[in-house]
Design an enzyme around this catalytic site. Structure first.
Site, short mmCIF file in Angstrom:
data_model
loop_
_atom_site.label_atom_id
_atom_site.label_comp_id
_atom_site.label_asym_id
_atom_site.label_seq_id
_atom_site.Cartn_x
_atom_site.Cartn_y
_atom_site.Cartn_z
N VAL A 1 0.83 -1.20 0.00
CA VAL A 1 0.00 0.00 0.00
C VAL A 1 0.87 1.25 0.00
O VAL A 1 0.66 2.18 -0.80
CB VAL A 1 -0.97 -0.01 1.21
CG1 VAL A 1 -1.67 1.32 1.37
CG2 VAL A 1 -2.00 -1.12 1.04
N LYS B 1 -14.21 0.24 4.76
CA LYS B 1 -13.11 -0.63 4.35
C LYS B 1 -13.36 -2.08 4.78
O LYS B 1 -13.27 -3.02 3.98
CB LYS B 1 -11.80 -0.11 4.95
CG LYS B 1 -10.63 -1.03 4.82
CD LYS B 1 -10.22 -1.22 3.38
CE LYS B 1 -9.22 -2.35 3.22
NZ LYS B 1 -8.81 -2.57 1.87
N PHE C 1 -16.07 -10.99 -8.82
CA PHE C 1 -15.88 -11.78 -7.60
C PHE C 1 -16.90 -12.91 -7.49
O PHE C 1 -17.38 -13.25 -6.42
CB PHE C 1 -15.86 -10.88 -6.35
CG PHE C 1 -14.49 -10.29 -6.17
CD1 PHE C 1 -14.00 -9.37 -7.08
CD2 PHE C 1 -13.67 -10.69 -5.13
CE1 PHE C 1 -12.71 -8.86 -6.96
CE2 PHE C 1 -12.38 -10.19 -5.01
CZ PHE C 1 -11.90 -9.27 -5.92
N ALA D 1 -15.55 -19.17 -8.87
CA ALA D 1 -15.36 -20.24 -7.89
C ALA D 1 -13.95 -20.79 -8.00
O ALA D 1 -13.31 -20.70 -9.05
CB ALA D 1 -16.39 -21.34 -8.14
N CYS E 1 -5.34 -9.79 3.14
CA CYS E 1 -6.39 -8.83 3.47
C CYS E 1 -7.72 -9.48 3.81
O CYS E 1 -8.29 -9.22 4.87
CB CYS E 1 -6.55 -7.84 2.33
SG CYS E 1 -5.00 -7.01 2.00
N LYS F 1 -7.48 -11.64 6.97
CA LYS F 1 -7.31 -10.80 8.17
C LYS F 1 -8.56 -9.96 8.45
O LYS F 1 -9.05 -9.92 9.57
CB LYS F 1 -6.11 -9.90 7.91
CG LYS F 1 -5.88 -8.79 8.91
CD LYS F 1 -4.55 -8.12 8.66
CE LYS F 1 -4.51 -7.29 7.40
NZ LYS F 1 -4.90 -5.91 7.56
N LYS G 1 -2.59 -15.29 -5.69
CA LYS G 1 -3.22 -14.96 -6.96
C LYS G 1 -2.10 -14.59 -7.94
O LYS G 1 -0.96 -14.39 -7.50
CB LYS G 1 -4.25 -13.84 -6.82
CG LYS G 1 -3.65 -12.51 -6.43
CD LYS G 1 -4.75 -11.46 -6.44
CE LYS G 1 -4.18 -10.08 -6.26
NZ LYS G 1 -5.17 -9.05 -6.34
N ARG H 1 1.05 -14.71 1.68
CA ARG H 1 0.27 -14.65 2.92
C ARG H 1 -1.15 -15.18 2.68
O ARG H 1 -1.83 -14.76 1.75
CB ARG H 1 0.21 -13.21 3.44
CG ARG H 1 1.55 -12.74 3.99
CD ARG H 1 1.52 -11.29 4.36
NE ARG H 1 1.31 -10.43 3.21
CZ ARG H 1 1.12 -9.12 3.28
NH1 ARG H 1 1.09 -8.53 4.45
NH2 ARG H 1 0.95 -8.41 2.18
C1 UGA Z 1 -8.39 -7.31 -1.63
C2 UGA Z 1 -9.50 -6.37 -2.16
O1 UGA Z 1 -9.96 -6.84 -3.42
C3 UGA Z 1 -8.98 -4.94 -2.29
O2 UGA Z 1 -10.04 -4.08 -2.67
C4 UGA Z 1 -8.42 -4.49 -0.93
O3 UGA Z 1 -7.87 -3.19 -1.01
C5 UGA Z 1 -7.33 -5.44 -0.50
O4 UGA Z 1 -7.88 -6.78 -0.40
C6 UGA Z 1 -6.83 -4.97 0.85
O5 UGA Z 1 -7.61 -4.90 1.79
O6 UGA Z 1 -5.66 -4.58 0.94
P1 UGA Z 1 -6.24 -8.51 -2.72
O7 UGA Z 1 -6.17 -9.26 -1.43
O8 UGA Z 1 -5.02 -7.87 -3.26
O9 UGA Z 1 -7.36 -7.34 -2.61
O10 UGA Z 1 -6.73 -9.52 -3.85
P2 UGA Z 1 -8.10 -9.88 -4.60
O11 UGA Z 1 -7.92 -9.64 -6.04
O12 UGA Z 1 -9.26 -9.28 -3.95
O13 UGA Z 1 -8.14 -11.47 -4.40
C7 UGA Z 1 -8.22 -12.06 -3.11
C8 UGA Z 1 -8.38 -13.56 -3.23
O14 UGA Z 1 -9.68 -13.90 -3.67
C9 UGA Z 1 -7.41 -14.23 -4.22
O15 UGA Z 1 -6.91 -15.42 -3.63
C10 UGA Z 1 -8.27 -14.53 -5.42
O16 UGA Z 1 -7.81 -15.63 -6.14
C11 UGA Z 1 -9.59 -14.83 -4.74
N1 UGA Z 1 -10.77 -14.63 -5.60
C12 UGA Z 1 -11.06 -13.40 -6.10
C13 UGA Z 1 -11.60 -15.72 -5.85
O17 UGA Z 1 -11.37 -16.85 -5.40
N2 UGA Z 1 -12.70 -15.51 -6.65
C14 UGA Z 1 -13.02 -14.30 -7.16
O18 UGA Z 1 -14.05 -14.20 -7.87
C15 UGA Z 1 -12.17 -13.22 -6.89
#
Ligand code: UGA
Length: 430
Positions: free
Chosen positions: A16, A204, A249, A252, A260, A263, A320, A327
């Site tokens: 961040v 948030k 989002f 599956a 994030c 936590k 991802k 983490r």
């Molecule tokens: C997430 C939020 O999307 C951000 O908006 C937020 O700022 C951030 O946390 C934070 O609080 O710092 P991030 O953890 O970087 O962002 O990643 P995401 O793209 O949201 O993915 C999170 C997890 O969900 C990944 O493991 C991804 O593979 C999974 N995911 C995402 C799914 O299994 N299915 C989906 O449809 C989308």
């Protein structure tokens, strides 16, 4: 003062902090970054980037003149009035957010009416109020406080900085600091939510909790699809076209990871519990996610019988694609479960191997994806990196010992894999 060029301080140079610093420097601000980690600051001074985030190195490099790095706060305090706090708030053993790094910054602040703490770190709702009390107790009540939560996603942080869905700015007075933060973000033209501190903090947490809920929901739908013969990709498409739900989002897979969601969902649940409220829904969201990480194990067992002695290849480890962040990665649970079943687990990730080694030193790491595939009884797509999606599946079939491919992200073309003679199975897609 030209608002777009207001200098800023950034305290904490993680994902961040660095993206915020790079983004504002690119908009023309002088940026004074501080971090207690000497090694990180030395790297940044040398022009090296301590984390993997696409495009970040380039943006930092082209703004080198405007970016200043230091292990002390003095430069930031002397050079700017807005001090963006982006230090870590990891979970404690009790699952709450550990605010020690945030509080250390509060303690280090001067008694100054010319400065403001702008909180970017994700903190429990109520933190701003406690900090205001703390500042008053320390005789620093004049220091302004603004909550400005960050919504960027790792892997697309700069893009999210430049094109945010919204900017949230919370302050409790009619002081200058909230206005100054709004001005800083103004060139981005994003919808602005100007609100109080507690509501900004809750926006948030609620946003992350809702997104995690969406993922656990579609994962449960996928599991039911497997029982009923429906295809979750079709279902998600049909459901997501409802504008009230939206298509994002709803992918599956083997569960959400990252620091994030894991936590913040737990922190919100505990925040509620600590105030006497039992947030039932979030308990289920967490449990569904934990079970989802293990689902691949039962799929493999069904196809291979016992996993003891079987060679299982993991394609990807990061939580991802486009990040080296391990983490909360689903791969951690999956690899441990497979090893507990007696499988020989070999893994490859294009970027996250070094991070993974620190957490799972005993895993067998390959230097190339081909080494994971060769001789494997089964392979599992864990992280949908582009290079895995472009594999030559006929060559994969030749190289493997078995034929089972489990697509933990529903990212592969099942028909193509089946045509190559592989036993393809996704999550909720038959
Ligand atoms: C997430 C939020 O999307 C951000 O908006 C937020 O700022 C951030 O946390 C934070 O609080 O710092 P991030 O953890 O970087 O962002 O990643 P995401 O793209 O949201 O993915 C999170 C997890 O969900 C990944 O493991 C991804 O593979 C999974 N995911 C995402 C799914 O299994 N299915 C989906 O449809 C989308």
């Amino acid at each position: 003062m030209n608002a777009a060029r207001e200098p800023i301080g950034v305290i904490g140079t993680g994902y961040v902090g660095l993206v915020t610093a790079a983004g504002f420097a690119d908009l023309g601000s002088e940026v004074f970054c501080a971090d207690i980690d000497e090694h990180k600051i030395d790297m940044l001074k040398r022009g090296e980037v301590p984390i993997y985030e696409p495009g970040l190195a380039e943006v930092l490099a082209r703004n080198r003149e405007r970016l200043h790095f230091s292990t002390s706060l003095e430069q930031a305090i002397a050079g700017s009035r807005l001090l963006f706090v982006s230090v870590g708030t990891p979970p404690t053993y009790a699952g709450d957010a550990d605010l020690s790094a945030v509080l250390a910054v509060v303690d280090a602040m001067p008694a100054s009416a010319q400065h403001a703490l702008v909180m970017k770190s994700t903190v429990p709702c109520g933190t701003g109020r406690s900090i205001a009390r703390m500042l008053a107790d320390q005789g620093k009540g004049e220091l302004a406080y603004v909550s400005c939560p960050e919504f960027l996603k790792e892997g697309s942080g700069l893009e999210d900085f430049t094109r945010p869905d919204r900017v949230v700015v919370g302050d409790d007075g009619d002081g200058w600091a909230g206005d100054a933060v709004c001005e800083l973000y103004a060139p981005l033209g994003a919808p602005l939510v100007r609100t109080d501190v507690a509501s900004a903090e809750m926006i948030k947490l609620a946003s992350n909790a809702f997104l995690a809920t969406k993922i656990s929901f579609i994962n449960e739908i996928a599991n039911v699809c497997e029982e009923t013969g429906a295809n979750v990709l079709e279902v998600a498409r049909g459901v997501g076209l409802d504008e009230r739900i939206g298509p994002k989002f709803l992918s599956a897979g083997i569960g959400y990871g990252g620091s994030c969601f894991t936590k913040d969902v737990s922190a919100l649940k505990l925040l509620a519990a600590n105030s006497g409220y039992h947030f039932q829904l979030l308990g289920a969201v967490i449990e569904v996610n934990e079970l989802q990480k293990r689902r691949v194990v039962s799929k493999l067992t069904r196809r291979l019988d016992s996993l003891a002695g079987k060679r299982i290849g993991l394609l990807g480890l990061a939580f991802k694609p486009n990040t080296d962040d391990m983490r909360g990665a689903s791969s951690l649970v999956l690899a441990a479960r497979l090893q507990a079943e007696g499988a020989h687990v070999r893994a490859f990730d294009p970027v996250a191997t070094a991070e993974a080694r620190k957490i799972m030193p005993e895993l067998d790491y390959a230097d190339a994806v081909e080494e994971v595939i060769a001789g494997a009884d089964a392979i599992v797509l864990v992280t949908e990196w582009a290079e895995f999606l472009a594999l030559d599946w006929a060559a994969v079939k030749e190289s493997m010992s078995g034929t089972v491919v489990i697509d933990g992200r529903n990212a592969l073309d099942g028909a193509k894999l089946r045509a190559a003679g592989l036993d393809y199975e996704g999550i909720g897609i038959g």
